[in-house]
Structure formats: C-alpha cells, structure tokens
Design a protein around this motif. Structure first.
Motif, short mmCIF file in Angstrom:
data_model
loop_
_atom_site.label_atom_id
_atom_site.label_comp_id
_atom_site.label_asym_id
_atom_site.label_seq_id
_atom_site.Cartn_x
_atom_site.Cartn_y
_atom_site.Cartn_z
N ASP A 119 0.83 -1.20 0.00
CA ASP A 119 0.00 0.00 0.00
C ASP A 119 0.87 1.26 0.00
O ASP A 119 0.59 2.22 -0.73
N SER A 120 1.93 1.26 0.80
CA SER A 120 2.81 2.42 0.89
C SER A 120 3.48 2.70 -0.46
O SER A 120 3.53 3.85 -0.92
N LEU A 121 3.99 1.66 -1.11
CA LEU A 121 4.65 1.84 -2.40
C LEU A 121 3.65 2.27 -3.47
O LEU A 121 3.97 3.09 -4.34
N THR A 122 2.45 1.73 -3.42
CA THR A 122 1.43 2.10 -4.39
C THR A 122 1.08 3.58 -4.26
O THR A 122 0.93 4.29 -5.27
N ARG A 123 0.95 4.06 -3.05
CA ARG A 123 0.64 5.47 -2.84
C ARG A 123 1.77 6.36 -3.35
O ARG A 123 1.51 7.43 -3.93
N ALA A 124 3.01 5.96 -3.15
CA ALA A 124 4.13 6.74 -3.68
C ALA A 124 4.09 6.78 -5.20
O ALA A 124 4.34 7.82 -5.82
N ALA A 125 3.76 5.66 -5.81
CA ALA A 125 3.71 5.61 -7.28
C ALA A 125 2.61 6.48 -7.85
O ALA A 125 2.71 6.96 -8.99
N LEU A 126 1.56 6.73 -7.07
CA LEU A 126 0.43 7.53 -7.54
C LEU A 126 0.56 9.00 -7.15
O LEU A 126 -0.30 9.81 -7.51
N ALA A 127 1.62 9.37 -6.45
CA ALA A 127 1.79 10.76 -6.02
C ALA A 127 1.97 11.68 -7.22
O ALA A 127 2.49 11.29 -8.26
N GLU A 128 1.52 12.90 -7.07
CA GLU A 128 1.67 13.92 -8.11
C GLU A 128 2.35 15.14 -7.53
O GLU A 128 1.82 15.74 -6.60
N PRO A 129 3.53 15.54 -8.06
CA PRO A 129 4.29 14.79 -9.06
C PRO A 129 4.89 13.55 -8.43
O PRO A 129 5.04 13.46 -7.20
N PRO A 130 5.27 12.57 -9.26
CA PRO A 130 5.84 11.34 -8.71
C PRO A 130 7.24 11.58 -8.16
O PRO A 130 7.93 12.53 -8.56
N PRO A 131 7.67 10.76 -7.23
CA PRO A 131 9.06 10.87 -6.76
C PRO A 131 10.04 10.75 -7.93
O PRO A 131 9.78 10.04 -8.90
N GLY A 132 11.17 11.46 -7.82
CA GLY A 132 12.15 11.44 -8.90
C GLY A 132 12.64 10.05 -9.24
O GLY A 132 12.96 9.76 -10.40
N ALA A 133 12.71 9.17 -8.24
CA ALA A 133 13.18 7.81 -8.49
C ALA A 133 12.26 7.03 -9.41
O ALA A 133 12.66 6.01 -9.98
N LEU A 134 11.01 7.50 -9.57
CA LEU A 134 10.05 6.81 -10.43
C LEU A 134 9.82 7.54 -11.75
O LEU A 134 8.87 7.23 -12.46
N SER A 135 10.68 8.50 -12.06
CA SER A 135 10.51 9.24 -13.31
C SER A 135 10.53 8.27 -14.49
O SER A 135 11.47 7.52 -14.69
N GLY A 136 9.44 8.27 -15.26
CA GLY A 136 9.33 7.40 -16.43
C GLY A 136 9.00 5.96 -16.11
O GLY A 136 8.99 5.12 -17.01
N ILE A 137 8.72 5.65 -14.85
CA ILE A 137 8.46 4.27 -14.43
C ILE A 137 7.03 4.16 -13.90
O ILE A 137 6.58 4.99 -13.11
N ARG A 138 6.32 3.15 -14.35
CA ARG A 138 5.00 2.85 -13.78
C ARG A 138 5.15 1.63 -12.89
O ARG A 138 5.41 0.53 -13.36
N LEU A 139 4.98 1.85 -11.61
CA LEU A 139 5.25 0.82 -10.61
C LEU A 139 3.96 0.43 -9.91
O LEU A 139 3.13 1.29 -9.59
N THR A 140 3.79 -0.86 -9.67
CA THR A 140 2.69 -1.37 -8.85
C THR A 140 3.26 -2.33 -7.83
O THR A 140 4.35 -2.88 -8.01
N ALA A 141 2.53 -2.52 -6.75
CA ALA A 141 2.98 -3.43 -5.71
C ALA A 141 1.78 -4.16 -5.12
O ALA A 141 0.67 -3.60 -5.03
N GLU A 142 2.01 -5.42 -4.72
CA GLU A 142 0.95 -6.22 -4.11
C GLU A 142 1.55 -7.22 -3.15
O GLU A 142 2.71 -7.63 -3.29
N ALA A 143 0.78 -7.59 -2.16
CA ALA A 143 1.21 -8.64 -1.25
C ALA A 143 1.14 -9.98 -1.97
O ALA A 143 0.15 -10.30 -2.64
N ALA A 144 2.21 -10.76 -1.85
CA ALA A 144 2.26 -12.08 -2.48
C ALA A 144 2.36 -13.16 -1.41
O ALA A 144 2.69 -14.30 -1.70
N GLY A 145 2.05 -12.81 -0.18
CA GLY A 145 2.14 -13.71 0.96
C GLY A 145 2.25 -12.86 2.20
O GLY A 145 2.29 -11.62 2.13
N ASP A 146 2.31 -13.52 3.37
CA ASP A 146 2.36 -12.75 4.61
C ASP A 146 3.58 -11.84 4.66
O ASP A 146 3.51 -10.72 5.16
N ARG A 147 4.72 -12.31 4.14
CA ARG A 147 5.95 -11.53 4.21
C ARG A 147 6.62 -11.43 2.85
O ARG A 147 7.83 -11.23 2.76
#
Length: 503
Positions: free
Chosen positions: A123-151
């Motif tokens: 959730d935290s990474l997804t919110r960062a990816a949707l920020a406007e403007p996006p963080p500089g580290a994500l310039s030109g990158i479309r990033l998504t994140a999801e839980a794939a297990g408990d850890r």
C-alpha cells in the motif's frame, strides 16, 4: 509462519558504481557487529542546511532529511559501493519476465507499534507511485505493488527494470504504516520504521526525534536527536565551533580554516554545481545564446576562486568520483548553433544560499556573463522559497548543486528525472527528442557496463544542448565534534545519523 529467505539477487544487480566512505560505528545495524546500544545515551544535536520545503512530505526532497536523520527506510539501501543491500527486505529476486520482483520482508515494526506486513508495504509503495508529481526515483516508471504472501511483496513495472532494487533504496520510496495516510498528505511522524521517531517539529526551523526502542536493528545508542535547520553556512559552522551542535552538515569551505582540524571530515561526492539555462521560455530558448553563455564560463575560476581545493573543474555530468565515466566520455553531440553576440540581453540568474558557496559562485558566473555582453540580475533566496519558481520557469538561469547519483545510485535514473520532457526535477525545462531517445535507450540496458556507456551517450546529448553548463565537481565537508562517533559520511548524501551514532 516465517517466510524462508529468498536467494539474493546479487547477480542481477549493478556492480559498484561509486566508491565512498560509510563510517560504521559499533551498534550500527548496517555495520559489523549487528547490534545497537542498550544504555540511556545522550541526545545528539545536529545542524542541517536545508529546511523542509514541503512539510516533510516523503515524496520530494524533504525525504532526504528524514533519511539523513534515521527516520525512514525502504526495502533496500545503498552501500558504499552503490550496490543495493538489505534494509526492510532481507532478500529479493527477479521473476522470469524481468518486470516482477519478489521481496522477502524481515520482521520489523512501525513506529506506531503495528507490524510491517506485505500488505502495508504494498500500500505504501502504491501510494508513492500515484503521487503527483511522482518521486524522482520513479521518473518514467510505472510501478505497482501487491502482497504475495504474509511476508512477500511483489513489485512490478510496466517494462523490465533491471535496477529496481536500486530504485527502491530512494528515501522517497520509504515505507510507512497505514496510519501515515490521512487525507491528501503523508504524515511521517510516528509512522516510519527507522531507529529514530519524528516526534515534534517547529515549522521549518527545528525538529525533535526520539529513539525507537522497537527498531529491528536494535536500540540506537543516542536517546534522540535535536535538529536545527540553519541555512546560513557561517552560522552553521559557528554552531559547531561553539559546541551548540555535535554535527553540522555542508560546512562552507571558507569556514574550514577556522575550525578545529579534528572536526573537519571531507568526502568526494557525485555532486556537481552547474549553471542551468531555461530552455522553455525567455532568451535561452535561443541555442545560439546558450552557446554564448557556455563560451563565457571559466570553470577553473569557479573551482579555484570559490571552492579553494574542495572542487574540481567539471568535465561533464558525471564527475571523478565515478571512475568509469572519464574513460567513456567523448565530445558533446548535437550542437547546431554557433555562439551569438548577447548585445546586452537581460536575464535573471537565481541561486540559493543554503549552500554558502552558491551565491559566490553565482556572482562569479554573473561577472563572466556580463563580460561576454549579457546584462544579469542576480536573485538569491533560500531553497525552500526558490524551488517552485525554478521549476515553473520563473528564471532565465540558475546556479544549482545536484548529486547526480542521489536518486538511485544508477547513472541513468537521474537522466530520466532531470533532462527529459517528463522529468520530475528538470531545472532547465529541457525537452529534446534526441535526449529523450538516448535516455530511453539507456534505461533498456541491463548490463552495468552497457548501461554506463549508454548513460555517457545521453550525457553527450544533454551537454550538446547547452541546457546545463557543469561548473565544478564537489567534495562535501561535514563538521563532527571530537568524541562523536558513528556519523555516516555518505557520498550519496542520504545518510548522516544512524543507530550507531553517539556522543
């Protein structure tokens, strides 16, 4: 149930790009002994140069203050050699398509007492990816994140991204608890994971941090950190000299002779000071006038007259701290205009005084441009008052300092954020098809050597536009009182105070 450690992705990561000097003290969880102090510990007093400009938003430059103070962490961090190493993630690997990476989380706790779970991280990474403007580290990158297990967290990009573990080390992609997200802002106070908790702030002048006793790396040696933001470099050095602070970042070179030599600690960085020309509006939309500005600049006069041995005349965007760059560099490409006569053309040159050498540098540049025939008005502000106008194109030119490896430790990422049409921090407002194409080609390279070569080709195109005129490559001086140990001298300028810092 504890998730087994994943096979480390060392073979998939970039080889070291930058030699540096991280000083690990006893108790630093990133050092050799793996544990931190258990005593009471004195509080540390720290002077930082740059006040928060966005109310401690983690998606902009304020994230670096939070990182330097040991408040925030991401899934990975950079070691001294520019390699991504474990932080909140213990291990990771890329799945077969190159677009998906799996990160295994260590057992850790947020400052609010809740557990660091895969769902919270995603959730935290997804919110960062949707920020406007996006963080500089994500310039030109479309990033998504999801839980794939408990850890387990799966982080995906639209296209294969061979440097994703490096990218996730950026402080603007730090992980926060669900309680951090209230309304339309992120509250980092009491919601991050580092060894210190942000507890109180006094506008943009001061902040207090307390030790986080639940830190996964062990209790920090210091019981807390009291931070003062002192933009004036002389005042910052005086605070160190008189014992008001234990650590002062970015000590002005002019103040070094007046300090006790035992308090002076210098390090080479990937930071440049450059003259940026506004290519979007005003007189420097004319390539011939940009060429005239380039021809007017004497970089040796800046290095010798302003920095007094703490800088070298610039050779390009990537300085001598990056040893691979010089052997690959050729001549700038794409120049199509001969220098024009300025004929008194008027321009506004801006800079900020948080780094004390910059106003003096700007004065030297002003004099050089005026000798070439320009009429120059110099405007100096604090950085917090400058940034929005700078990125809105309010100035014709600006003298700025920038660490070229700050965002990821990858030489290509800074090209995407700083020099392309969609870049999130593009001071020259450059939008050049050739630069964009070469940057995109560089991003597609997976091998470290090929990526470096592609970055140098893009660098040549950037320099060919004369949108940026590199002036000097910098060293940084940190002031540390005798008896204070464990301060992190970081060439990436992301870390300063850690769990092992104490007095």
């Amino acid at each position: 149930m504890r998730i087994p450690r994943l096979r480390p992705a060392a073979a998939l990561l970039l080889v070291p790009l930058l030699a540096g000097c991280f000083v690990a003290a006893p108790g630093d969880p990133y050092g050799d002994d793996g544990g931190a102090g258990s005593g009471g510990g004195a509080r540390l007093r720290v002077a930082l140069a740059f006040p928060p400009a966005e109310n401690y938003s983690p998606y902009g430059m304020d994230a670096y203050d939070l990182s330097r103070l040991g408040v925030v962490e991401g899934l990975t961090r950079l070691d001294a050699n520019g390699t991504a190493v474990a932080a909140l993630a213990e291990s990771w690997y890329a799945e077969g398509n190159g677009r998906d990476w799996l990160f295994a989380l260590r057992e850790a706790t947020f400052h609010d007492g809740t557990e660091v779970t895969a769902a919270a991280v995603a959730d935290s990474l997804t919110r960062a990816a949707l920020a406007e403007p996006p963080p500089g580290a994500l310039s030109g990158i479309r990033l998504t994140a999801e839980a794939a297990g408990d850890r387990l967290v799966r982080v995906s990009t639209e296209e294969p991204d061979p440097v994703l573990p490096l990218r996730l080390s950026n402080p603007s992609l730090a992980v926060f608890a669900p309680s951090a997200f209230t309304g339309d802002r992120v509250n980092p106070a009491g919601t991050a994971t580092g060894p210190f908790v942000l507890t109180t702030t006094t506008g943009d002048t001061a902040a207090s941090l307390d030790r986080f006793d639940g830190y996964w790396g062990g209790r920090a040696h210091a019981s807390g950190v009291d931070v003062r933001y002192i933009s004036d470099g002389t005042a910052r050095a005086n605070a160190l000299r008189t014992g008001e602070v234990d650590v002062a970042e970015a000590v002005p070179v002019a103040q070094v002779p007046a300090l006790d030599p035992d308090t002076v600690h210098e390090i080479n960085t990937a930071r440049n000071t450059s003259l940026y020309l506004n290519t979007s509006t005003g007189l420097f939309t004319d390539a011939a006038l940009r060429a005239a500005a380039r021809e007017a600049i004497d970089t040796a006069a800046v290095a010798d007259g302003v920095y007094e041995g703490y800088a070298e005349p610039a050779q390009g965007l990537y300085g001598p701290a990056l040893s691979w760059a010089a052997g690959l560099r050729g001549a700038p490409t794409g120049r199509t205009a001969d220098p024009a006569e300025p004929d008194g053309a008027a321009l506004t040159l801006a800079t900020y005084n948080d780094r004390p050498e910059l106003p003096e540098t700007a004065q030297v540049v002003q004099q050089q441009l005026e000798r070439a025939g320009f009429t120059v008005r110099l405007e100096v502000r604090g950085y917090a008052q400058l940034e929005s106008d700078l990125l809105a194109g309010a100035f014709d030119a600006a003298v700025l300092s920038r660490n070229m490896m700050l965002e990821t430790g990858d030489p290509v990422t800074v090209l995407a954020s700083g020099y392309t049409c969609e870049g999130s921090f593009n001071p020259a407002l450059l939008c050049d098809p050739a630069v964009d194409a070469l940057t995109e080609a560089a991003r597609a390279e997976a091998g470290p050597a090929q990526r470096q070569q592609a970055a140098i080709r893009a660098e040549a195109a950037v320099l060919g536009t004369d949108a940026e005129i590199p002036l000097v490559h910098l060293k940084v001086v940190t002031g540390i009182r005798p008896g204070v140990t464990g301060v992190v001298l970081d060439p990436y300028e992301r870390e300063l105070v850690g769990a092992g810092t104490r007095r």
